[in-house]
Design a protein around this motif. Structure first.
Motif, PDB file in Angstrom:
ATOM      1  N   ALA A 164       0.813  -1.219   0.000  1.00 29.17           N
ATOM      2  CA  ALA A 164       0.000   0.000   0.000  1.00 29.17           C
ATOM      3  C   ALA A 164       0.845   1.267   0.000  1.00 29.17           C
ATOM      4  O   ALA A 164       0.352   2.335  -0.371  1.00 29.17           O
ATOM      5  CB  ALA A 164      -0.934   0.006   1.211  1.00 29.17           C
ATOM      6  N   ASP A 165       2.113   1.156   0.407  1.00 25.12           N
ATOM      7  CA  ASP A 165       3.020   2.304   0.377  1.00 25.12           C
ATOM      8  C   ASP A 165       3.756   2.425  -0.950  1.00 25.12           C
ATOM      9  O   ASP A 165       4.480   3.403  -1.159  1.00 25.12           O
ATOM     10  CB  ASP A 165       4.040   2.206   1.516  1.00 25.12           C
ATOM     11  CG  ASP A 165       3.425   2.503   2.877  1.00 25.12           C
ATOM     12  OD1 ASP A 165       2.394   3.196   2.914  1.00 25.12           O
ATOM     13  OD2 ASP A 165       3.969   2.029   3.886  1.00 25.12           O
ATOM     14  N   THR A 166       3.612   1.422  -1.845  1.00 28.09           N
ATOM     15  CA  THR A 166       4.378   1.431  -3.090  1.00 28.09           C
ATOM     16  C   THR A 166       3.521   1.587  -4.339  1.00 28.09           C
ATOM     17  O   THR A 166       4.061   1.817  -5.417  1.00 28.09           O
ATOM     18  CB  THR A 166       5.178   0.120  -3.231  1.00 28.09           C
ATOM     19  OG1 THR A 166       4.256  -0.989  -3.359  1.00 28.09           O
ATOM     20  CG2 THR A 166       6.079  -0.113  -2.018  1.00 28.09           C
ATOM     21  N   MET A 167       2.198   1.440  -4.244  1.00 29.04           N
ATOM     22  CA  MET A 167       1.344   1.499  -5.427  1.00 29.04           C
ATOM     23  C   MET A 167       0.079   2.285  -5.130  1.00 29.04           C
ATOM     24  O   MET A 167      -0.186   2.655  -3.979  1.00 29.04           O
ATOM     25  CB  MET A 167       0.972   0.082  -5.890  1.00 29.04           C
ATOM     26  CG  MET A 167       0.074  -0.693  -4.922  1.00 29.04           C
ATOM     27  SD  MET A 167      -0.412  -2.328  -5.551  1.00 29.04           S
ATOM     28  CE  MET A 167      -1.529  -1.875  -6.899  1.00 29.04           C
ATOM     29  N   ASP A 168      -0.692   2.542  -6.158  1.00 31.05           N
ATOM     30  CA  ASP A 168      -1.959   3.245  -5.996  1.00 31.05           C
ATOM     31  C   ASP A 168      -2.872   2.432  -5.067  1.00 31.05           C
ATOM     32  O   ASP A 168      -3.181   1.274  -5.349  1.00 31.05           O
ATOM     33  CB  ASP A 168      -2.621   3.440  -7.363  1.00 31.05           C
ATOM     34  CG  ASP A 168      -3.842   4.332  -7.291  1.00 31.05           C
ATOM     35  OD1 ASP A 168      -4.828   3.920  -6.653  1.00 31.05           O
ATOM     36  OD2 ASP A 168      -3.822   5.430  -7.866  1.00 31.05           O
ATOM     37  N   ARG A 169      -3.291   3.038  -3.971  1.00 33.35           N
ATOM     38  CA  ARG A 169      -4.087   2.307  -2.984  1.00 33.35           C
ATOM     39  C   ARG A 169      -5.475   1.957  -3.506  1.00 33.35           C
ATOM     40  O   ARG A 169      -6.069   0.971  -3.084  1.00 33.35           O
ATOM     41  CB  ARG A 169      -4.170   3.129  -1.695  1.00 33.35           C
ATOM     42  CG  ARG A 169      -2.844   3.168  -0.950  1.00 33.35           C
ATOM     43  CD  ARG A 169      -2.805   4.172   0.174  1.00 33.35           C
ATOM     44  NE  ARG A 169      -1.471   4.201   0.788  1.00 33.35           N
ATOM     45  CZ  ARG A 169      -1.031   5.167   1.574  1.00 33.35           C
ATOM     46  NH1 ARG A 169      -1.820   6.190   1.869  1.00 33.35           N
ATOM     47  NH2 ARG A 169       0.200   5.121   2.074  1.00 33.35           N
ATOM     48  N   ARG A 170      -6.004   2.753  -4.418  1.00 32.81           N
ATOM     49  CA  ARG A 170      -7.295   2.418  -5.009  1.00 32.81           C
ATOM     50  C   ARG A 170      -7.202   1.115  -5.797  1.00 32.81           C
ATOM     51  O   ARG A 170      -8.061   0.239  -5.682  1.00 32.81           O
ATOM     52  CB  ARG A 170      -7.770   3.551  -5.930  1.00 32.81           C
ATOM     53  CG  ARG A 170      -9.102   3.269  -6.602  1.00 32.81           C
ATOM     54  CD  ARG A 170      -9.518   4.380  -7.532  1.00 32.81           C
ATOM     55  NE  ARG A 170      -8.575   4.550  -8.634  1.00 32.81           N
ATOM     56  CZ  ARG A 170      -8.770   5.395  -9.640  1.00 32.81           C
ATOM     57  NH1 ARG A 170      -9.844   6.172  -9.674  1.00 32.81           N
ATOM     58  NH2 ARG A 170      -7.879   5.496 -10.612  1.00 32.81           N
ATOM     59  N   THR A 171      -6.150   0.954  -6.593  1.00 33.45           N
ATOM     60  CA  THR A 171      -5.963  -0.280  -7.365  1.00 33.45           C
ATOM     61  C   THR A 171      -5.826  -1.490  -6.453  1.00 33.45           C
ATOM     62  O   THR A 171      -6.409  -2.555  -6.704  1.00 33.45           O
ATOM     63  CB  THR A 171      -4.720  -0.154  -8.256  1.00 33.45           C
ATOM     64  OG1 THR A 171      -4.870   0.972  -9.132  1.00 33.45           O
ATOM     65  CG2 THR A 171      -4.519  -1.416  -9.092  1.00 33.45           C
ATOM     66  N   LEU A 172      -5.045  -1.335  -5.384  1.00 31.98           N
ATOM     67  CA  LEU A 172      -4.862  -2.448  -4.446  1.00 31.98           C
ATOM     68  C   LEU A 172      -6.183  -2.841  -3.800  1.00 31.98           C
ATOM     69  O   LEU A 172      -6.477  -4.041  -3.652  1.00 31.98           O
ATOM     70  CB  LEU A 172      -3.845  -2.051  -3.373  1.00 31.98           C
ATOM     71  CG  LEU A 172      -3.535  -3.105  -2.310  1.00 31.98           C
ATOM     72  CD1 LEU A 172      -3.022  -4.395  -2.941  1.00 31.98           C
ATOM     73  CD2 LEU A 172      -2.524  -2.563  -1.292  1.00 31.98           C
ATOM     74  N   MET A 173      -7.016  -1.869  -3.431  1.00 32.96           N
ATOM     75  CA  MET A 173      -8.313  -2.180  -2.834  1.00 32.96           C
ATOM     76  C   MET A 173      -9.228  -2.892  -3.818  1.00 32.96           C
ATOM     77  O   MET A 173      -9.973  -3.808  -3.441  1.00 32.96           O
ATOM     78  CB  MET A 173      -8.969  -0.908  -2.305  1.00 32.96           C
ATOM     79  CG  MET A 173      -8.356  -0.385  -1.017  1.00 32.96           C
ATOM     80  SD  MET A 173      -9.295   0.964  -0.270  1.00 32.96           S
ATOM     81  CE  MET A 173      -8.885   2.316  -1.371  1.00 32.96           C
ATOM     82  N   MET A 174      -9.176  -2.513  -5.098  1.00 35.38           N
ATOM     83  CA  MET A 174      -9.995  -3.187  -6.115  1.00 35.38           C
ATOM     84  C   MET A 174      -9.606  -4.658  -6.237  1.00 35.38           C
ATOM     85  O   MET A 174     -10.458  -5.542  -6.271  1.00 35.38           O
ATOM     86  CB  MET A 174      -9.849  -2.471  -7.458  1.00 35.38           C
ATOM     87  CG  MET A 174     -10.500  -1.099  -7.521  1.00 35.38           C
ATOM     88  SD  MET A 174     -10.095  -0.200  -9.052  1.00 35.38           S
ATOM     89  CE  MET A 174     -10.703  -1.361 -10.285  1.00 35.38           C
ATOM     90  N   LEU A 175      -8.307  -4.925  -6.301  1.00 36.60           N
ATOM     91  CA  LEU A 175      -7.833  -6.302  -6.465  1.00 36.60           C
ATOM     92  C   LEU A 175      -8.182  -7.169  -5.254  1.00 36.60           C
ATOM     93  O   LEU A 175      -8.656  -8.300  -5.392  1.00 36.60           O
ATOM     94  CB  LEU A 175      -6.322  -6.301  -6.693  1.00 36.60           C
ATOM     95  CG  LEU A 175      -5.829  -5.666  -8.000  1.00 36.60           C
ATOM     96  CD1 LEU A 175      -4.307  -5.574  -8.005  1.00 36.60           C
ATOM     97  CD2 LEU A 175      -6.318  -6.457  -9.206  1.00 36.60           C
ATOM     98  N   THR A 176      -7.950  -6.632  -4.067  1.00 31.74           N
ATOM     99  CA  THR A 176      -8.169  -7.445  -2.864  1.00 31.74           C
ATOM    100  C   THR A 176      -9.656  -7.620  -2.552  1.00 31.74           C
ATOM    101  O   THR A 176     -10.053  -8.682  -2.047  1.00 31.74           O
ATOM    102  CB  THR A 176      -7.450  -6.819  -1.666  1.00 31.74           C
ATOM    103  OG1 THR A 176      -7.811  -5.431  -1.557  1.00 31.74           O
ATOM    104  CG2 THR A 176      -5.946  -6.921  -1.842  1.00 31.74           C
ATOM    105  N   ASN A 177     -10.485  -6.624  -2.842  1.00 29.35           N
ATOM    106  CA  ASN A 177     -11.928  -6.813  -2.660  1.00 29.35           C
ATOM    107  C   ASN A 177     -12.450  -7.911  -3.578  1.00 29.35           C
ATOM    108  O   ASN A 177     -13.325  -8.693  -3.196  1.00 29.35           O
ATOM    109  CB  ASN A 177     -12.676  -5.511  -2.955  1.00 29.35           C
ATOM    110  CG  ASN A 177     -12.736  -4.590  -1.747  1.00 29.35           C
ATOM    111  OD1 ASN A 177     -12.944  -5.050  -0.625  1.00 29.35           O
ATOM    112  ND2 ASN A 177     -12.545  -3.309  -1.960  1.00 29.35           N
ATOM    113  N   THR A 178     -11.899  -7.973  -4.786  1.00 24.28           N
ATOM    114  CA  THR A 178     -12.285  -9.050  -5.704  1.00 24.28           C
ATOM    115  C   THR A 178     -11.876 -10.408  -5.136  1.00 24.28           C
ATOM    116  O   THR A 178     -12.639 -11.384  -5.205  1.00 24.28           O
ATOM    117  CB  THR A 178     -11.628  -8.839  -7.073  1.00 24.28           C
ATOM    118  OG1 THR A 178     -12.033  -7.570  -7.600  1.00 24.28           O
ATOM    119  CG2 THR A 178     -12.035  -9.946  -8.047  1.00 24.28           C
ATOM    120  N   GLY A 179     -10.688 -10.483  -4.540  1.00 21.86           N
ATOM    121  CA  GLY A 179     -10.233 -11.734  -3.939  1.00 21.86           C
ATOM    122  C   GLY A 179     -11.116 -12.189  -2.796  1.00 21.86           C
ATOM    123  O   GLY A 179     -11.428 -13.388  -2.675  1.00 21.86           O
ATOM    124  N   VAL A 180     -11.542 -11.264  -1.949  1.00 20.71           N
ATOM    125  CA  VAL A 180     -12.445 -11.619  -0.850  1.00 20.71           C
ATOM    126  C   VAL A 180     -13.769 -12.137  -1.396  1.00 20.71           C
ATOM    127  O   VAL A 180     -14.347 -13.108  -0.875  1.00 20.71           O
ATOM    128  CB  VAL A 180     -12.677 -10.401   0.068  1.00 20.71           C
ATOM    129  CG1 VAL A 180     -13.698 -10.742   1.149  1.00 20.71           C
ATOM    130  CG2 VAL A 180     -11.373  -9.962   0.717  1.00 20.71           C
TER     131      VAL A 180
END
Length: 421
Positions: free
Chosen positions: A87-103
């Motif tokens: 979360a400190d190295t990439m766009d946090r919005r993109t990371l949230m999209m990917l991980t919400n899909t995983g959940v």
């Protein structure tokens, strides 16, 4: 008449100061993220009821409930810390999209296994571990985003709003879950959770871009994770805020015993199960709605100690009662105290940590906040089997109170901490 009118004019002002501070909702990105949390909170709490209930039905053992929850702790730790670094190295919005899909995918898999009556404890534990891993990566990015969406002076209010909406979902979810299990079956609860995550994806997509700021690292390596730990442990305020929560949860969170209590101590099994899971969120909701009474206080250290001490007293009283109504009242009081503690601990972290470290520190926070209850599940599951449910709960509550008294006396630096204006 002249003396009564000023009183009538002052009363609404007092009520507004007591009620939850809604200033952060003026900011559209935060408002969308906050609103979407209502749906996903209900769904996730239905799953939180469904998994231990299904395991208890398959094994008839609170010990297995605790073991399963503890198994979810390892991926939560690993991916929570790694997710915080990412979360400190990439766009946090993109990371949230990917991980919400995983959940969501993990929730769909839980629905399939329940619908097909696979009846495998091993499969349930594996899917739980996958889900917890995705949650561990998502939560740091989500929490580290909030200081980018609201002004610093509104952080405590934003945390209180977040805690309030999670309490709404945590209240309605278990009650619906307990009511729906005998009507629709267990599988429907998992499906509702998966569908609710679609709403979260919509809210995340509409967030502004959230790229790294300042001297953020370019990759999420072990050294970056270690740096987060180093910062957290070097800052006594952060270290003790984590320790306070671990004491409260490990010794004072008896949720692993709820299925057994509903089955053996209280009448009307499904109804009692729903009330036990809903009582703490109900208290948190009331505390959140009245958070104006404390969210503007600046002595965050002392208020955290007081709140966790009240949590310990409430859990002790819960362990001593065999009446369902009183049990719900005591758990509700504990929930209000827990909400207050969360608001101040989260505000401490968001205030003293710079943005380029917020993801990693939120990863540590996620591990502590979500990992503590899972350690508690193991401790109380085993303790309940050895000592009996009510004895294990009562002893845990007493230990929490003792821990807070010791902290107040021995660590004046944390006790006397005052947040900057």
């Amino acid at each position: 008449m002249t003396t009564a009118e000023p009183r009538a004019e002052r009363r609404p002002g007092r009520l507004r100061r007591m009620a939850v501070d809604t200033r952060p909702l003026k900011h559209a990105p935060y408002r969308r993220l906050w609103t979407s949390s209502i749906v996903t909170a209900m769904g996730s709490q239905m799953t939180a009821v469904a998994v231990p209930y299904q395991i208890y039905q398959l094994t008839n053992s609170s010990g297995w409930v605790g073991i399963a929850s503890f198994c979810g702790l390892l991926p939560l730790i690993v991916f929570g810390l790694w997710g915080g670094a990412i979360a400190d190295t990439m766009d946090r919005r993109t990371l949230m999209m990917l991980t919400n899909t995983g959940v969501a995918v993990a929730s769909l898999a839980l629905w399939v296994q329940a619908a097909l009556h696979v009846d495998s404890v091993a499969l349930l534990i594996v899917l739980l571990m996958v889900q917890q891993g995705m949650f561990g990566m998502n939560s740091p990015a989500r929490q580290a985003t909030i200081p980018r969406l609201v002004p610093a002076e509104e952080l405590a209010a934003a945390n209180a709003l977040g805690g309030t909406v999670m309490s709404i979902g945590s209240l309605v979810g278990p009650m619906l879950g307990g009511a729906l299990i005998p009507i629709t079956g267990l599988s429907a609860l998992y499906l509702i959770d998966a569908c609710g995550l679609v709403v979260v994806l919509w809210a995340v997509i509409r967030l502004p871009a959230l790229p790294p700021l300042g001297s953020a690292p370019r990759r999420a390596g072990f050294g970056n994770i270690a740096e987060g730990f180093k910062v957290g442990m070097a800052n006594s305020l952060l270290a003790w805020s984590f320790g306070v929560d671990l004491i409260a949860m490990v010794f004072g969170m008896p949720r692993a015993l709820f299925p057994q209590l509903a089955d053996t101590t209280f009448a009307h099994q499904h109804l009692a199960l729903g009330w036990l899971y809903a009582a703490i969120p109900l208290g948190s909701l009331v505390g959140g709605l009245l958070s104006g009474t404390f969210s503007r206080m600046r002595r965050h250290g002392l208020m955290t100690i007081i709140a966790v001490g009240c949590w310990g007293v409430a859990i002790t009283a819960f362990g001593l009662t065999g009446d369902l109504a009183l049990a719900v009242v005591f758990l509700g009081l504990g929930g209000a105290a827990d909400l207050m503690s969360m608001v101040f601990r989260q505000s401490i972290l968001q205030t003293v940590v710079t943005d380029e470290l917020k993801g990693r520190m939120q990863g540590v926070f996620t591990v502590v906040v979500a990992g503590g209850p899972r350690l508690a599940d193991l401790v109380h599951g085993v303790g309940g089997a050895a000592l009996g449910t009510r004895a294990a709960i009562t002893c845990g509550g007493v230990l929490v109170v003792i821990g807070m008294i010791a902290l107040a006396v021995l660590v004046p630096g944390y006790r006397d901490y005052v947040a900057e204006d």
